[in-house]
Design a protein around this motif. Structure first.
Motif, mmCIF file in Angstrom:
data_model
loop_
_atom_site.group_PDB
_atom_site.id
_atom_site.type_symbol
_atom_site.label_atom_id
_atom_site.label_comp_id
_atom_site.label_asym_id
_atom_site.label_seq_id
_atom_site.Cartn_x
_atom_site.Cartn_y
_atom_site.Cartn_z
ATOM 1 N N LEU A 34 124.805 3.278 48.661
ATOM 2 C CA LEU A 34 124.856 1.911 48.134
ATOM 3 C C LEU A 34 124.082 0.956 49.034
ATOM 4 O O LEU A 34 123.334 0.101 48.544
ATOM 5 N N ALA A 35 124.223 1.098 50.345
ATOM 6 C CA ALA A 35 123.490 0.231 51.274
ATOM 7 C C ALA A 35 121.985 0.348 51.047
ATOM 8 O O ALA A 35 121.272 -0.653 51.019
ATOM 9 N N GLY A 36 121.502 1.565 50.878
ATOM 10 C CA GLY A 36 120.080 1.765 50.635
ATOM 11 C C GLY A 36 119.618 1.129 49.337
ATOM 12 O O GLY A 36 118.560 0.495 49.271
ATOM 13 N N LYS A 37 120.411 1.272 48.288
ATOM 14 C CA LYS A 37 120.048 0.707 46.984
ATOM 15 C C LYS A 37 120.070 -0.816 47.003
ATOM 16 O O LYS A 37 119.186 -1.469 46.436
ATOM 17 N N VAL A 38 121.070 -1.385 47.655
ATOM 18 C CA VAL A 38 121.163 -2.841 47.718
ATOM 19 C C VAL A 38 120.050 -3.408 48.595
ATOM 20 O O VAL A 38 119.466 -4.443 48.285
ATOM 21 N N PHE A 39 119.732 -2.698 49.676
ATOM 22 C CA PHE A 39 118.621 -3.129 50.524
ATOM 23 C C PHE A 39 117.311 -3.099 49.738
ATOM 24 O O PHE A 39 116.483 -4.006 49.853
ATOM 25 N N GLN A 40 117.135 -2.076 48.903
ATOM 26 C CA GLN A 40 115.945 -1.985 48.061
ATOM 27 C C GLN A 40 115.869 -3.192 47.121
ATOM 28 O O GLN A 40 114.803 -3.798 46.957
ATOM 29 N N LYS A 41 116.974 -3.559 46.523
ATOM 30 C CA LYS A 41 117.030 -4.732 45.634
ATOM 31 C C LYS A 41 116.669 -6.005 46.413
ATOM 32 O O LYS A 41 115.906 -6.854 45.932
ATOM 33 N N TYR A 42 117.226 -6.128 47.605
ATOM 34 C CA TYR A 42 116.954 -7.270 48.477
ATOM 35 C C TYR A 42 115.460 -7.368 48.798
ATOM 36 O O TYR A 42 114.866 -8.437 48.728
ATOM 37 N N ARG A 43 114.843 -6.226 49.149
ATOM 38 C CA ARG A 43 113.415 -6.216 49.476
ATOM 39 C C ARG A 43 112.569 -6.582 48.260
ATOM 40 O O ARG A 43 111.606 -7.328 48.380
ATOM 41 N N ARG A 44 112.945 -6.068 47.090
ATOM 42 C CA ARG A 44 112.195 -6.389 45.869
ATOM 43 C C ARG A 44 112.275 -7.870 45.541
ATOM 44 O O ARG A 44 111.384 -8.416 44.904
ATOM 45 N N ALA A 45 113.352 -8.521 45.985
ATOM 46 C CA ALA A 45 113.515 -9.955 45.752
ATOM 47 C C ALA A 45 112.804 -10.789 46.818
ATOM 48 O O ALA A 45 112.919 -12.003 46.838
ATOM 49 N N GLY A 46 112.078 -10.104 47.721
ATOM 50 C CA GLY A 46 111.297 -10.801 48.734
ATOM 51 C C GLY A 46 111.979 -10.919 50.077
ATOM 52 O O GLY A 46 111.489 -11.635 50.957
ATOM 53 N N GLY A 47 113.082 -10.221 50.269
ATOM 54 C CA GLY A 47 113.803 -10.281 51.541
ATOM 55 C C GLY A 47 113.043 -9.638 52.686
ATOM 56 O O GLY A 47 112.213 -8.761 52.485
ATOM 57 N N SER A 48 113.356 -10.067 53.882
ATOM 58 C CA SER A 48 112.723 -9.584 55.107
ATOM 59 C C SER A 48 113.047 -8.121 55.372
ATOM 60 O O SER A 48 114.116 -7.642 55.022
ATOM 61 N N ARG A 49 112.147 -7.425 56.040
ATOM 62 C CA ARG A 49 112.371 -6.028 56.409
ATOM 63 C C ARG A 49 113.212 -5.895 57.662
ATOM 64 O O ARG A 49 113.809 -4.872 57.899
ATOM 65 N N THR A 50 113.206 -6.880 58.514
ATOM 66 C CA THR A 50 113.801 -6.723 59.836
ATOM 67 C C THR A 50 115.159 -7.401 59.960
ATOM 68 O O THR A 50 115.414 -8.438 59.356
ATOM 69 N N GLY A 51 116.022 -6.764 60.745
ATOM 70 C CA GLY A 51 117.266 -7.384 61.155
ATOM 71 C C GLY A 51 118.389 -7.491 60.149
ATOM 72 O O GLY A 51 119.406 -8.090 60.464
ATOM 73 N N VAL A 52 118.237 -6.930 58.960
ATOM 74 C CA VAL A 52 119.281 -7.129 57.956
ATOM 75 C C VAL A 52 119.965 -5.846 57.505
ATOM 76 O O VAL A 52 121.060 -5.907 56.953
ATOM 77 N N LEU A 53 119.357 -4.713 57.739
ATOM 78 C CA LEU A 53 119.929 -3.467 57.241
ATOM 79 C C LEU A 53 121.363 -3.236 57.724
ATOM 80 O O LEU A 53 122.201 -2.785 56.947
ATOM 81 N N PRO A 54 121.722 -3.551 58.971
ATOM 82 C CA PRO A 54 123.120 -3.369 59.384
ATOM 83 C C PRO A 54 124.108 -4.105 58.479
ATOM 84 O O PRO A 54 125.181 -3.581 58.169
#
Length: 134
Positions: A77-97
């Motif tokens: 789920l974390a990976g999928k939500v992070f993917q959604k976040y990135r597609r929405a223009g979210g930053s790559r760094t510092g947020v995965l935790p």
């Protein structure tokens, strides 16, 4: 049960002048409702503040914090939500935790004690958050 985010514990460890009192009060209140949990991500983030593992372990024991393993479904789920976040223009760094922590709370259906609200509310709307702005 309550999963505790790193920022709340760092408030206590660093005796943050703005947030330490709030964080201590919330930890005490949550402990009355049930077990206080951290996961591997929170442990690793806290480790940055300690020179020796024994001191970190003493802090966790004194604070009544238990380790909770992250289920594979939370990792997915974390990976999928992070993917959604990135597609929405979210930053790559510092947020995965944050995505690991939020997904863990969502999958295990536990409350999350945190001061970071926006990302958790947006990407994990089913998680009950304990925050300063409840």
């Amino acid at each position: 049960m309550t999963l505790v985010d790193t920022n709340v514990l760092l408030d206590v460890v660093t005796d943050d002048p703005t947030w330490a009192d709030w964080s201590i009060e919330q930890l005490e209140a949550a402990a009355l409702r049930g077990p206080l949990l951290i996961n591997d991500v929170v442990y690793a983030e806290l480790a940055v503040r300690y020179e020796r593992i024994e001191r970190l372990e003493t802090f966790l024991s004194d604070a009544g914090l238990d380790m909770a393993a992250m289920p594979r479904s939370a990792l997915f789920l974390a990976g999928k939500v992070f993917q959604k976040y990135r597609r929405a223009g979210g930053s790559r760094t510092g947020v995965l935790p944050d995505f690991f922590i939020g997904a863990h709370a969502a999958i295990d259906r536990v409350d999350l004690l945190t001061r970071d609200t926006a990302r958790y509310r947006t990407y994990f709307p089913t998680v009950k958050l304990i925050t300063p702005d409840r």
